[in-house]
Design a protein around this motif. Structure first.
Motif, PDB file in Angstrom:
ATOM      1  N   TYR A   1       4.806  42.410  21.467  1.00 38.67           N
ATOM      2  CA  TYR A   1       3.903  41.535  20.373  1.00 38.67           C
ATOM      3  C   TYR A   1       4.020  40.149  21.210  1.00 38.67           C
ATOM      4  O   TYR A   1       4.939  39.757  21.929  1.00 38.67           O
ATOM      5  CB  TYR A   1       4.669  41.586  19.171  1.00 38.67           C
TER       6      TYR A   1
ATOM      7  N   GLY B   1      -0.575  42.194  18.559  1.00 39.03           N
ATOM      8  CA  GLY B   1      -0.110  43.180  18.462  1.00 39.03           C
ATOM      9  C   GLY B   1       0.201  44.038  19.721  1.00 39.03           C
ATOM     10  O   GLY B   1      -0.086  43.489  20.803  1.00 39.03           O
TER      11      GLY B   1
ATOM     12  N   ARG C   1       9.253  45.447  19.351  1.00 44.00           N
ATOM     13  CA  ARG C   1       8.945  45.945  17.834  1.00 44.00           C
ATOM     14  C   ARG C   1      10.510  46.144  17.336  1.00 44.00           C
ATOM     15  O   ARG C   1      10.951  45.621  16.261  1.00 44.00           O
ATOM     16  CB  ARG C   1       8.375  47.248  17.863  1.00 44.00           C
TER      17      ARG C   1
ATOM     18  N   HIS D   1       7.635  43.304   9.068  1.00 41.13           N
ATOM     19  CA  HIS D   1       7.070  44.442   9.540  1.00 41.13           C
ATOM     20  C   HIS D   1       5.726  44.595   9.187  1.00 41.13           C
ATOM     21  O   HIS D   1       4.706  45.185   9.868  1.00 41.13           O
ATOM     22  CB  HIS D   1       7.949  45.741   9.284  1.00 41.13           C
TER      23      HIS D   1
ATOM     24  N   MET E   1       3.667  42.466  11.229  1.00 41.51           N
ATOM     25  CA  MET E   1       3.452  43.007  12.694  1.00 41.51           C
ATOM     26  C   MET E   1       2.476  44.121  12.656  1.00 41.51           C
ATOM     27  O   MET E   1       1.718  44.292  13.551  1.00 41.51           O
ATOM     28  CB  MET E   1       4.781  43.501  13.234  1.00 41.51           C
TER      29      MET E   1
ATOM     30  N   CYS F   1      -1.082  42.597  12.561  1.00 39.41           N
ATOM     31  CA  CYS F   1      -1.427  41.843  14.010  1.00 39.41           C
ATOM     32  C   CYS F   1      -1.923  42.631  15.034  1.00 39.41           C
ATOM     33  O   CYS F   1      -2.197  42.488  16.106  1.00 39.41           O
ATOM     34  CB  CYS F   1      -0.433  40.831  14.473  1.00 39.41           C
TER      35      CYS F   1
END
Length: 280
Positions: A36, A66, A92, A105, A108, A111
């Motif tokens: 990321y 992401g 991650r 989370h 994320m 994204c």
């Protein structure tokens, strides 16, 4: 700009890669990586590519990307001086599965389409980014988790790539997109015919249209007009040129069509756009 797999240099001893980039221009190719990424543009202007999105960027641009989402920043012809950015990259599994990390989370997950942080929220986030840069080890990890937690709770943002965007990552697809994007960058001021672009790929017009629409989730001429409008927006804000001259420089032979396309992508007419930003 071929989307190449970038090997991010995060060692076993590191959990986060945080660094400051400073060169004459942003020279990274269109690329992707499993990590990321949070990128803050300190100094530069140009065009930002994320997935199937094209947007102009300037100083202060702040985006979160992401895993395996293709992206790059490219300076325009008008750019002079240094280009500077701050980049944070992480895996991650850096964020554990404890309930306390649920909102991080979720951030994320969102994204994966790329998130452009609203201007009003950037100052507080940037101050936390700077704290991550000046520490290491456990202190850096704690500062970074605090940054993500703050973003998950407070940051407002717009999605960058379209909801239907997906990228297959095959060499044939990336090579074709590299050819198309390079051709548009070199010829956007000219009258571009679909047959000319298709010929570059040794494809028929129909086959090229199907390929591009499927890959980018938009027809080629939408992509082209989006590119031209983003170039024109910089000229509107940074020069005193008349709209007819800007339209001509960006490949539009018809002023009414330029106005129509500009409002479609920016939500304002070119004159409204200039007046709005000149008042700031």
């Amino acid at each position: 700009m071929k989307a190449v797999l970038e090997q991010v240099a995060i060692t076993e001893q590191q959990s986060i890669r945080a660094f400051r980039y400073s060169k004459k221009g942003f020279d990274a190719p269109w690329h992707f990586h499993p990590e990321y990424e949070l990128t803050w543009v300190v100094k530069s202007t140009g065009i930002r590519y994320v997935g199937n999105n094209i947007s102009d960027f300037s100083e202060g641009d702040l985006v979160m990307l992401g895993s395996n989402l293709p992206h790059c920043w490219k300076n325009g012809e008008e750019h002079t001086g240094e280009s500077e950015s701050v980049v944070i990259q992480w895996r991650r599994d850096l964020i554990g599965d404890l309930p306390v990390f649920k909102h991080i989370h979720e951030l994320m997950d969102r994204c994966q389409r790329g998130l452009c942080i609203h201007l009003a929220d950037r100052e507080d986030i940037v101050s936390r980014i700077q704290k991550v840069l000046v520490v290491d080890g456990l202190h850096q990890y704690l500062q970074f988790v605090e940054l993500l937690d703050y973003m998950a709770s407070h940051a407002r943002y717009d999605y960058i790539a379209g909801a239907s965007y997906s990228y297959d990552g095959t060499s044939a697809t990336t090579s074709r997109l590299e050819t198309v994007q390079s051709y548009v960058k070199d010829h956007y001021k000219d009258k571009i015919k679909l047959s000319e672009v298709a010929e570059k790929l040794s494809m028929s017009e129909q086959a090229f249209s199907r390929f591009f629409s499927k890959t980018m989730s938009k027809p080629f001429f939408v992509f082209l007009n989006e590119y031209r409008v983003n170039i024109s927006s910089r000229l509107i804000l940074e020069t005193d040129l008349q709209m007819a001259e800007i339209a001509y420089q960006c490949g539009y032979e018809s002023l009414p069509f330029f106005y129509k396309q500009f409002k479609k992508f920016k939500g304002y007419t070119p004159l409204e756009f200039r007046k709005m930003y000149w008042r700031i």
